[in-house]
Design a protein around this motif. Structure first.
Motif, PDB file in Angstrom:
ATOM      1  N   TYR A  81       0.807  -1.205   0.000  1.00  0.00           N
ATOM      2  CA  TYR A  81       0.000   0.000   0.000  1.00  0.00           C
ATOM      3  C   TYR A  81       0.848   1.266   0.000  1.00  0.00           C
ATOM      4  N   SER A  82       2.000   1.182   0.654  1.00  0.00           N
ATOM      5  CA  SER A  82       2.808   2.392   0.790  1.00  0.00           C
ATOM      6  C   SER A  82       3.317   2.900  -0.553  1.00  0.00           C
ATOM      7  N   THR A  83       3.306   2.075  -1.591  1.00  0.00           N
ATOM      8  CA  THR A  83       3.819   2.487  -2.899  1.00  0.00           C
ATOM      9  C   THR A  83       2.731   2.579  -3.957  1.00  0.00           C
ATOM     10  N   TYR A  84       1.472   2.476  -3.547  1.00  0.00           N
ATOM     11  CA  TYR A  84       0.364   2.513  -4.488  1.00  0.00           C
ATOM     12  C   TYR A  84      -0.566   3.680  -4.200  1.00  0.00           C
ATOM     13  N   CYS A  85      -1.242   4.106  -5.245  1.00  0.00           N
ATOM     14  CA  CYS A  85      -2.396   4.972  -5.086  1.00  0.00           C
ATOM     15  C   CYS A  85      -3.581   4.051  -4.804  1.00  0.00           C
ATOM     16  N   MET A  86      -4.352   4.367  -3.774  1.00  0.00           N
ATOM     17  CA  MET A  86      -5.499   3.558  -3.385  1.00  0.00           C
ATOM     18  C   MET A  86      -6.764   4.406  -3.451  1.00  0.00           C
ATOM     19  N   GLY A  87      -7.870   3.745  -3.728  1.00  0.00           N
ATOM     20  CA  GLY A  87      -9.108   4.503  -3.813  1.00  0.00           C
ATOM     21  C   GLY A  87     -10.335   3.690  -3.447  1.00  0.00           C
ATOM     22  N   TRP A  88     -11.392   4.408  -3.120  1.00  0.00           N
ATOM     23  CA  TRP A  88     -12.715   3.823  -2.914  1.00  0.00           C
ATOM     24  C   TRP A  88     -13.646   4.385  -3.980  1.00  0.00           C
ATOM     25  N   PHE A  89     -14.411   3.500  -4.568  1.00  0.00           N
ATOM     26  CA  PHE A  89     -15.401   3.867  -5.566  1.00  0.00           C
ATOM     27  C   PHE A  89     -16.741   3.259  -5.165  1.00  0.00           C
ATOM     28  N   ARG A  90     -17.796   3.745  -5.752  1.00  0.00           N
ATOM     29  CA  ARG A  90     -19.104   3.150  -5.495  1.00  0.00           C
ATOM     30  C   ARG A  90     -19.944   3.162  -6.765  1.00  0.00           C
ATOM     31  N   GLN A  91     -20.871   2.217  -6.799  1.00  0.00           N
ATOM     32  CA  GLN A  91     -21.762   2.131  -7.959  1.00  0.00           C
ATOM     33  C   GLN A  91     -23.139   1.734  -7.479  1.00  0.00           C
ATOM     34  N   ALA A  92     -24.087   2.610  -7.735  1.00  0.00           N
ATOM     35  CA  ALA A  92     -25.482   2.333  -7.433  1.00  0.00           C
ATOM     36  C   ALA A  92     -26.145   1.740  -8.671  1.00  0.00           C
TER      37      ALA A  92
ATOM     38  N   PRO B  43     -29.364   8.098   2.481  1.00  0.00           N
ATOM     39  CA  PRO B  43     -29.881   7.078   1.539  1.00  0.00           C
ATOM     40  C   PRO B  43     -29.176   7.109   0.184  1.00  0.00           C
ATOM     41  N   GLU B  44     -28.762   8.277  -0.260  1.00  0.00           N
ATOM     42  CA  GLU B  44     -28.087   8.370  -1.553  1.00  0.00           C
ATOM     43  C   GLU B  44     -26.669   7.796  -1.527  1.00  0.00           C
ATOM     44  N   ASP B  45     -26.172   7.414  -0.353  1.00  0.00           N
ATOM     45  CA  ASP B  45     -24.887   6.724  -0.267  1.00  0.00           C
ATOM     46  C   ASP B  45     -25.022   5.230  -0.543  1.00  0.00           C
ATOM     47  N   THR B  46     -26.244   4.764  -0.666  1.00  0.00           N
ATOM     48  CA  THR B  46     -26.479   3.348  -0.942  1.00  0.00           C
ATOM     49  C   THR B  46     -25.846   2.942  -2.260  1.00  0.00           C
ATOM     50  N   ALA B  47     -24.977   1.935  -2.219  1.00  0.00           N
ATOM     51  CA  ALA B  47     -24.255   1.496  -3.415  1.00  0.00           C
ATOM     52  C   ALA B  47     -23.377   0.302  -3.062  1.00  0.00           C
ATOM     53  N   MET B  48     -22.822  -0.306  -4.100  1.00  0.00           N
ATOM     54  CA  MET B  48     -21.741  -1.268  -3.913  1.00  0.00           C
ATOM     55  C   MET B  48     -20.453  -0.459  -3.865  1.00  0.00           C
ATOM     56  N   TYR B  49     -19.661  -0.690  -2.830  1.00  0.00           N
ATOM     57  CA  TYR B  49     -18.413   0.041  -2.658  1.00  0.00           C
ATOM     58  C   TYR B  49     -17.233  -0.857  -3.023  1.00  0.00           C
ATOM     59  N   TYR B  50     -16.334  -0.295  -3.826  1.00  0.00           N
ATOM     60  CA  TYR B  50     -15.193  -1.032  -4.325  1.00  0.00           C
ATOM     61  C   TYR B  50     -13.888  -0.372  -3.886  1.00  0.00           C
ATOM     62  N   CYS B  51     -12.932  -1.214  -3.566  1.00  0.00           N
ATOM     63  CA  CYS B  51     -11.571  -0.790  -3.293  1.00  0.00           C
ATOM     64  C   CYS B  51     -10.781  -0.935  -4.589  1.00  0.00           C
TER      65      CYS B  51
END
Length: 124
Positions: free
Chosen positions: A27-38, A85-93
């Motif tokens: 992780y220390s050498t990567y860009c990491m992110g969280w995404f979501r898809q409703a 409620p609008e945060d409802t989604a599948m969350y991806y790393c």
């Protein structure tokens, strides 16, 4: 391999903390992110963190969500407070080497590696 956990069902105003454990990445050498898809929506960026712990957030989650990582545990987190409620989604790393661990961008196309996702459902 990226494996998310921590999703679930919560009432509006509640909190959840997502985790993403990695194998094969430092992780220390990567860009990491969280995404979501409703449902019937495109995948959108939620937050990113780079190798220097610089963070960025989507406007819709600023002040409510916090991205962080524990390099020793190779684990990425997303603390989500004041859920709506609008945060409802599948969350991806997601992960990407970027340029020396600096993120190329905040779009899904800027990330090469993805987890399977964890569902977050917020009821009103």
């Amino acid at each position: 391999q990226l494996v998310e956990s921590g999703g679930g069902s919560v009432q509006s105003g509640g909190s959840l903390k997502l985790s993403c454990e990695a194998s094969g990445y430092t992780y220390s050498t990567y860009c990491m992110g969280w995404f979501r898809q409703a449902p019937v929506k495109e995948r959108e960026g939620v937050a990113t963190i780079d190798s220097d712990d610089n963070v960025s957030y989507a406007d819709s989650v600023k002040g409510r969500f916090t991205i962080s990582k524990d390099n020793a545990k190779n684990t990425l987190y997303l603390q989500m407070n004041s859920l709506k409620p609008e945060d409802t989604a599948m969350y991806y790393c997601a992960a990407d080497p970027g340029i020396g661990g600096y993120c190329l961008g905040t779009f899904s196309t800027d990330f090469s590696y993805w987890g399977q996702g964890t569902q977050v459902t917020v009821s009103s």
